[in-house]
Design a protein around this motif. Structure first.
Motif, mmCIF file in Angstrom:
data_model
loop_
_atom_site.group_PDB
_atom_site.id
_atom_site.type_symbol
_atom_site.label_atom_id
_atom_site.label_comp_id
_atom_site.label_asym_id
_atom_site.label_seq_id
_atom_site.Cartn_x
_atom_site.Cartn_y
_atom_site.Cartn_z
ATOM 1 N N HIS A 111 0.846 -1.037 0.010
ATOM 2 C CA HIS A 111 0.474 -0.426 -0.176
ATOM 3 C C HIS A 111 0.761 1.049 -0.225
ATOM 4 C CE1 HIS A 111 -2.686 2.370 1.872
ATOM 5 N NE2 HIS A 111 -3.429 2.635 0.980
ATOM 6 N N VAL A 113 1.485 5.519 -0.535
ATOM 7 C CA VAL A 113 0.618 7.020 -0.651
ATOM 8 C C VAL A 113 1.287 8.163 -1.144
ATOM 9 C CG1 VAL A 113 0.410 8.680 1.086
ATOM 10 C CG2 VAL A 113 -0.079 6.233 1.949
ATOM 11 N N PHE A 169 -3.471 6.890 -2.736
ATOM 12 C CA PHE A 169 -4.025 5.699 -1.861
ATOM 13 C C PHE A 169 -3.453 4.639 -3.148
ATOM 14 C CE2 PHE A 169 -5.532 8.625 1.658
ATOM 15 C CZ PHE A 169 -4.895 8.401 2.371
ATOM 16 N N ASN A 210 -8.682 -1.383 0.302
ATOM 17 C CA ASN A 210 -6.909 -0.216 -0.490
ATOM 18 C C ASN A 210 -7.594 1.360 0.980
ATOM 19 O OD1 ASN A 210 -5.298 2.009 -1.082
ATOM 20 N ND2 ASN A 210 -7.011 2.560 -2.676
ATOM 21 N N ARG A 211 -9.647 1.579 1.020
ATOM 22 C CA ARG A 211 -9.336 2.322 2.142
ATOM 23 C C ARG A 211 -9.251 1.908 3.452
ATOM 24 N NH1 ARG A 211 -15.366 3.058 0.028
ATOM 25 N NH2 ARG A 211 -14.367 4.331 -1.261
ATOM 26 N N SER A 214 -5.703 2.828 4.114
ATOM 27 C CA SER A 214 -5.294 4.277 3.527
ATOM 28 C C SER A 214 -6.169 5.207 5.274
ATOM 29 C CB SER A 214 -6.751 4.699 2.550
ATOM 30 O OG SER A 214 -6.344 4.288 1.077
ATOM 31 N N ALA A 217 -3.025 5.415 7.305
ATOM 32 C CA ALA A 217 -1.991 6.141 6.817
ATOM 33 C C ALA A 217 -2.586 7.771 6.950
ATOM 34 C CB ALA A 217 -1.796 5.473 5.467
ATOM 35 N N CYS A 218 -3.811 7.776 7.039
ATOM 36 C CA CYS A 218 -3.704 9.258 7.218
ATOM 37 C C CYS A 218 -3.633 9.787 8.270
ATOM 38 C CB CYS A 218 -5.667 9.468 7.434
ATOM 39 S SG CYS A 218 -6.698 9.223 5.697
#
Length: 232
Positions: A111, A113, A169, A210-211, A214, A217-218
């Motif tokens: 994954h 960014v 992402f 993926n979400r 993500s 990672a936010c």
């Protein structure tokens, strides 16, 4: 005969204010003036106070004007203490983890960014691969992004000298993109703008995998609201 906007039904809470122009108003009035026994103007996802409605004025040539309700914009609150431990959330997370394990059994999963401000050249180098995935996902659908002018517009925006506030992402399987979500930052929120996933894995919920990654990672990006960019 039904007249509507391209992309209607995928409304954005920003409305159509940016699209109100003399050319659009003139085009709608030409459609209203055309001879037809029954012509409907369909305005999906248009707020009651949208400037478009007042700009259009009376459109007596249309037999009917339909304005469908706007859905509530789905979003994920990522701030500390935000409620998320519901039964439905736990079930969703369990499902995503199961799909992720299955995806990992098919190859190496990564994954990444892409920050179009902090690492612009690196992020821009990914665009051809992201467009290829988008075309693969939408090749049998109405896809305004196949128009060169639209892609040139987005490319020029991402390459601009100032900040683009764009973050993407990307979920990779054996080094190849299988899902991506590109969004634009607005304060502490990230609003989704362009998404796609590989159609060859319909049972693995690639977008949800993926979400979920993500969301994790936010925190490092200072993003507290993950806005799916539709509805009000």
């Amino acid at each position: 005969r039904i007249v509507s906007f391209t992309g209607e039904g995928r409304g954005c809470y920003l409305g159509l204010a940016g699209e109100v122009s003399p050319e659009i108003v003139a085009a709608l009035r030409r459609e209203a003036a055309r001879e037809s026994p029954h012509t409907v103007l369909r305005l999906s996802d248009v707020p009651k106070d949208d400037p478009l409605l007042s700009a259009l004025g009376p459109l007596d040539g249309f037999t009917e004007v339909r304005r469908t309700p706007i859905d509530v914009c789905p979003f994920r609150d990522l701030r500390p203490g935000a409620p998320r431990d519901s039964a439905s959330h736990r079930k969703t997370q369990q499902t995503i983890h199961r799909h992720l394990r299955r995806l990992k059994s098919a190859g190496e999963v990564r994954h990444v960014v892409l920050d179009f401000d902090a690492r612009r050249e690196e992020a821009l180098a990914w665009l051809p691969r992201l467009w290829a995935l988008h075309d693969l996902r939408h090749h049998e659908r109405r896809n305004p992004w196949t128009a060169p002018a639209n892609r040139e517009f987005l490319g020029a925006y991402l390459k601009r000298a100032g900040r683009s506030d764009a973050i993407c992402f990307v979920l990779l399987l054996d080094g190849a993109p299988v899902s991506f979500e590109l969004g634009l930052r607005m304060g502490n929120a990230l609003c989704m703008f362009l998404t796609a996933c590989h159609p060859g894995y319909p049972s693995l919920s690639l977008t949800q995998i993926n979400r979920s990654l993500s969301f994790d990672a936010c925190g490092d990006l200072g993003v507290e609201i993950y806005d799916l960019g539709r509805g009000e």
